[in-house]
Motif scaffolding. Structure first.
Motif, mmCIF file in Angstrom:
data_model
loop_
_atom_site.group_PDB
_atom_site.id
_atom_site.type_symbol
_atom_site.label_atom_id
_atom_site.label_comp_id
_atom_site.label_asym_id
_atom_site.label_seq_id
_atom_site.Cartn_x
_atom_site.Cartn_y
_atom_site.Cartn_z
ATOM 1 N N ASP A 17 38.897 40.585 40.694
ATOM 2 C CA ASP A 17 39.242 41.713 41.558
ATOM 3 C C ASP A 17 40.124 42.713 40.796
ATOM 4 O O ASP A 17 41.214 43.084 41.246
ATOM 5 C CB ASP A 17 39.951 41.214 42.831
ATOM 6 N N TYR B 258 43.582 41.428 40.261
ATOM 7 C CA TYR B 258 44.391 41.071 41.423
ATOM 8 C C TYR B 258 44.161 39.631 41.899
ATOM 9 O O TYR B 258 44.466 39.296 43.033
ATOM 10 C CB TYR B 258 44.165 42.067 42.570
ATOM 11 N N HIS C 295 48.334 36.267 47.337
ATOM 12 C CA HIS C 295 47.362 35.221 47.030
ATOM 13 C C HIS C 295 47.409 34.850 45.554
ATOM 14 O O HIS C 295 47.976 35.569 44.744
ATOM 15 C CB HIS C 295 45.950 35.698 47.387
ATOM 16 N N PHE D 193 37.408 43.513 53.166
ATOM 17 C CA PHE D 193 36.186 43.886 52.444
ATOM 18 C C PHE D 193 34.968 43.477 53.292
ATOM 19 O O PHE D 193 34.313 42.472 52.982
ATOM 20 C CB PHE D 193 36.105 43.154 51.092
ATOM 21 N N PHE E 13 41.025 38.474 51.129
ATOM 22 C CA PHE E 13 40.376 39.423 50.216
ATOM 23 C C PHE E 13 39.077 38.782 49.710
ATOM 24 O O PHE E 13 38.250 38.408 50.519
ATOM 25 C CB PHE E 13 41.374 39.836 49.115
ATOM 26 N N ARG F 118 55.462 46.592 41.806
ATOM 27 C CA ARG F 118 54.600 47.017 42.913
ATOM 28 C C ARG F 118 54.215 45.768 43.686
ATOM 29 O O ARG F 118 53.522 44.891 43.158
ATOM 30 C CB ARG F 118 53.353 47.712 42.360
ATOM 31 N N ASP G 267 52.074 44.003 45.764
ATOM 32 C CA ASP G 267 50.685 44.207 46.169
ATOM 33 C C ASP G 267 50.442 43.675 47.582
ATOM 34 O O ASP G 267 50.949 42.608 47.944
ATOM 35 C CB ASP G 267 49.794 43.452 45.160
ATOM 36 N N GLU H 280 53.126 48.263 48.398
ATOM 37 C CA GLU H 280 51.770 48.791 48.600
ATOM 38 C C GLU H 280 51.402 48.593 50.067
ATOM 39 O O GLU H 280 50.949 47.525 50.474
ATOM 40 C CB GLU H 280 50.748 48.076 47.706
ATOM 41 N N HIS I 260 43.522 53.462 41.753
ATOM 42 C CA HIS I 260 42.424 52.586 41.316
ATOM 43 C C HIS I 260 41.579 52.118 42.493
ATOM 44 O O HIS I 260 40.511 51.552 42.306
ATOM 45 C CB HIS I 260 43.007 51.378 40.579
ATOM 46 N N ASP I 261 42.104 52.291 43.722
ATOM 47 C CA ASP I 261 41.362 51.822 44.892
ATOM 48 C C ASP I 261 40.523 52.942 45.499
ATOM 49 O O ASP I 261 40.636 54.103 45.115
ATOM 50 C CB ASP I 261 42.339 51.266 45.937
ATOM 51 N N ARG J 13 34.540 50.514 43.150
ATOM 52 C CA ARG J 13 35.827 51.074 42.702
ATOM 53 C C ARG J 13 35.865 51.243 41.180
ATOM 54 O O ARG J 13 36.638 52.029 40.652
ATOM 55 C CB ARG J 13 36.998 50.180 43.154
HETATM 56 C C1 GLC Z 1 45.593 45.753 46.618
HETATM 57 C C2 GLC Z 1 45.011 46.316 45.352
HETATM 58 C C3 GLC Z 1 43.534 46.151 45.374
HETATM 59 C C4 GLC Z 1 43.198 44.680 45.540
HETATM 60 C C5 GLC Z 1 43.930 44.066 46.728
HETATM 61 C C6 GLC Z 1 43.880 42.567 46.705
HETATM 62 O O1 GLC Z 1 45.186 46.444 47.736
HETATM 63 O O2 GLC Z 1 45.385 47.653 45.207
HETATM 64 O O3 GLC Z 1 42.944 46.680 44.234
HETATM 65 O O4 GLC Z 1 41.825 44.538 45.723
HETATM 66 O O5 GLC Z 1 45.294 44.403 46.731
HETATM 67 O O6 GLC Z 1 44.810 42.033 45.813
#
Ligand code: GLC
Length: 632
Positions: A136, A139, A179, A221, A243, A277, A279, A321, A388-389, A513
């Motif tokens: 991911d 991530y 996670h 998703f 996720f 950051r 996440d 975030e 990036h998203d 993405r």
């Molecule tokens: C955040 C990241 C994204 C990722 C998600 C799961 O939203 O910006 O890119 O897919 O976390 O970790």
């Protein structure tokens, strides 16, 4: 004789007290005592576990001790100047290490380019160990203490952050705490049936409880990874995966998870990171019969993190975030007495900006900016046009409904527009996670492609290219007048377009993405001093704006900011005032010339971009043009 001896002892004692080690101990003690009561109170409220709390405190002392002296000195400097990051000279850039320069050491060699971009804050996209093909975009972390093979080592990172600090550049990294990867050692042990490790995640023997969760928990998703649970056939268990199926949600009800993740956080902080950051922070606490987002315990955990960093590494900033509607975002700043994050993303403004590009109507953006400008001055936002998203169309549909715009139809219009199908669109890009049930989809594309640079280049249309570059520059100029820290996505400074190559890579093809996460093109970057090239034009003009932003005090975050009526649907006016200085900025979101009738102080204004003197009222603003007008 006795007297003499005593004196000598006193001298030794005095020296000991003043020795760096003793001063450090005092410093730690001071910070710890200041925050201990609240730390303990919150920890016990969540976990009611005195021995785990004692362990945590012991480890805080250890991480403090291990923290390098240069970082400790930086901490002290920042503690003495807590607004150090709220000035008008911060400019950020985000990139993937491999896309930008191959390795951490490669990025180090490119620091002069970063300086040339006037960037002093870099966000290194996830670089910790992650399984190939199940990452991911990094991530899904399988080891929080190891750099991904091929990018370098922890030692490289430490020497990189030290080199950055010498140049006054801050380094941000992701702390992916919701996670772990399914390959993390805890997940491997959990998979083997070890109860201690299973309890660090959410395991269920059958679908009963998961199905109850599914009743209330939305999907992140919906197309690429539907549902919030994954069945593990060998273990005959479901595991919670909000996720991707390979990203196992951590169970923060278990104090072992909290403690260990805090140790990981501090370990990384001690490598010289300036900004963490956090996440996907709204997701970190789960409760049945809720949406499992933004629960009160999330705020307790973020506050605990803030206290922990104030004790061990107070120079660090927490960036949350929180990709949510505005009323869910601001609580992550906490309160002035009990702050949580230092900075948050200005996500609704970002999405509303692109809505404005597609509709040429600034009214919703004006309303959104009024809300943001009305927030307490201590709140610091990261402003961005792209990250990036994907771009999710989280707009104020209540306000749009009053104009007869219905949510589903409008989202479809925006997606059609930016794919280049609708309206007067010159944009290019792709959908992300189209959900056939709700009709919802998000959007992917680089800033340049969304502004028309890709299309104009493909069609070799120089007039269209001029217009696209103009829109791109205007959007950056507009981003810079917002308070906070502007962050560029690497490549935007040279107008890099979508990279369709991801479709050829089986590890990326399923995730659009990657369209806007292409490799930085150093060949194109070589054109930055050629003013006839697209790269040269953009680089020079953005550079000029950055310079103005740095020089003019009205850009500081604590300036008072408001929007001003222009009596033209396509022209936005923002006024910034600070220390007796005033700047009025105008932005035309349409491709035709407009006249702005603004009610601002009469008199002569200096156009900061062209250097000429003008009257601010009745200004003619060219298509996609803008002005930064300073009251003379
Ligand atoms: C955040 C990241 C994204 C990722 C998600 C799961 O939203 O910006 O890119 O897919 O976390 O970790």
């Amino acid at each position: 004789m006795g007297k003499k001896k005593k004196k000598k002892k006193d001298i030794i004692k005095g020296a000991l007290l003043r020795s760096p080690a003793a001063e450090d101990t005092m410093e730690f003690k001071g910070r710890f005592e200041k925050h201990h009561d609240e730390l303990r109170w919150l920890y016990m409220e969540l976990y009611d576990n005195g021995s785990m709390f004692a362990e945590l405190c012991g480890r805080l002392a250890q991480f403090y001790e291990e923290r390098g002296s240069a970082l400790k000195a930086l901490d002290r400097k920042r503690e003495a100047d807590p607004d150090w990051y709220k000035q008008n000279d911060m400019l950020g850039m985000m990139f993937y290490i491999d896309n930008f320069a191959g390795t951490i050491n490669g990025v180090k060699e490119k620091l002069s380019y970063i300086e040339q971009c006037k960037v002093n804050y870099i966000h290194l996209m996830p670089f910790l160990e992650t399984p190939k093909g199940r990452s991911d975009g990094g991530y899904a972390v399988s080891d929080f203490r190891k750099v991904q093979k091929g990018l370098g080592t922890m030692e490289d990172l430490e020497s990189f952050t030290a080199a950055c600090h010498e140049k006054g550049v801050n380094v941000c990294m992701d702390f992916v705490m919701n996670h772990t990867s399914e390959d993390h050692e805890w997940a491997i042990k959990a998979r083997e049936g070890d109860g201690e490790y299973m309890s660090r995640y959410f395991f269920f023997e059958n679908s009963y409880i998961p199905s109850l969760y599914e009743n209330t928990v939305p999907q992140v998703f919906p197309t690429t990874a539907p549902g919030n649970f994954t069945w593990l056939p060998e273990q005959k268990h479901f595991v919670m995966t909000s996720f991707y199926p390979y990203q196992w949600d951590l169970n923060y009800k278990n104090p072992r998870v909290f403690n260990e993740m805090m140790y990981n956080f501090l370990y990384l902080a001690n490598r010289g990171i300036d900004v963490m950051r956090i996440d996907a922070v709204p997701y970190i606490w789960k409760e049945l019969n809720t949406q499992c987002r933004n629960l009160p315990q999330v705020h307790t955990i973020v506050r605990l993190m803030r206290l922990i960093s104030e004790i061990v590494c107070p120079g660090i900033l927490l960036l949350g975030e929180v990709v949510m509607e505005p009323e869910k975002v601001t609580p992550y700043f906490g309160t002035p007495q009990k702050p949580e994050c230092h900075m948050l993303y200005n996500v609704t403004t970002m999405a509303t900006t692109w809505h404005t590009v597609a509709t040429r109507d600034v009214s919703l953006l004006k309303k959104q900016l009024d809300t943001v400008f009305g927030l307490p001055g201590e709140y610091l936002f990261l402003n961005y046009l792209r990250c990036h998203d994907d771009i999710g169309w989280g707009l104020d549909y209540g306000a749009l409904a009053q104009k007869g715009m219905e949510e589903r139809a409008h989202k479809k219009y925006l997606n059609d527009y930016f794919q280049g199908y609708a309206g007067e669109s010159n944009s290019r890009g792709e959908l992300y996670n189209y959900d056939p049930v709700t009709g919802d989809a998000r959007f992917c594309g680089t800033t340049a492609s969304m502004c028309g640079i890709e299309k104009a280049g493909f069609e070799q249309d120089s007039t269209a290219m001029e217009r696209a570059v103009q829109l791109d520059v205007m959007l950056h100029a507009y981003m810079f007048v917002q308070s906070g820290i502007p962050v560029l996505y690497s490549g935007d400074e040279i107008g890099q377009v979508n990279d369709y190559g991801y479709k050829e890579d089986k590890d990326k093809a399923g995730d659009s993405r990657f369209l806007h996460r292409g490799r930085f093109d150093w060949d194109l970057a070589a054109n930055i001093s050629d003013r006839s090239s697209v790269q040269g034009k953009l680089f020079e003009r953005l550079g000029q704006l950055e310079e103005i932003r740095r020089r003019q005090k009205v850009f500081v975050s604590s300036a008072s900011v408001r929007t001003v009526e222009t009596w033209d649907a396509s022209v936005l006016c923002v006024e910034r005032s600070f220390g007796g200085e005033k700047m009025v900025a105008l932005f035309n979101f349409s491709e035709t010339e407009k006249t702005a009738w603004i009610e601002v102080e009469d008199g002569v204004y200096l156009d900061l971009v062209s250097g000429s003197n003008v009257q601010a009222n009745g200004m003619k603003v060219p298509g996609y043009g803008f002005y930064y007008l300073k009251k003379a």
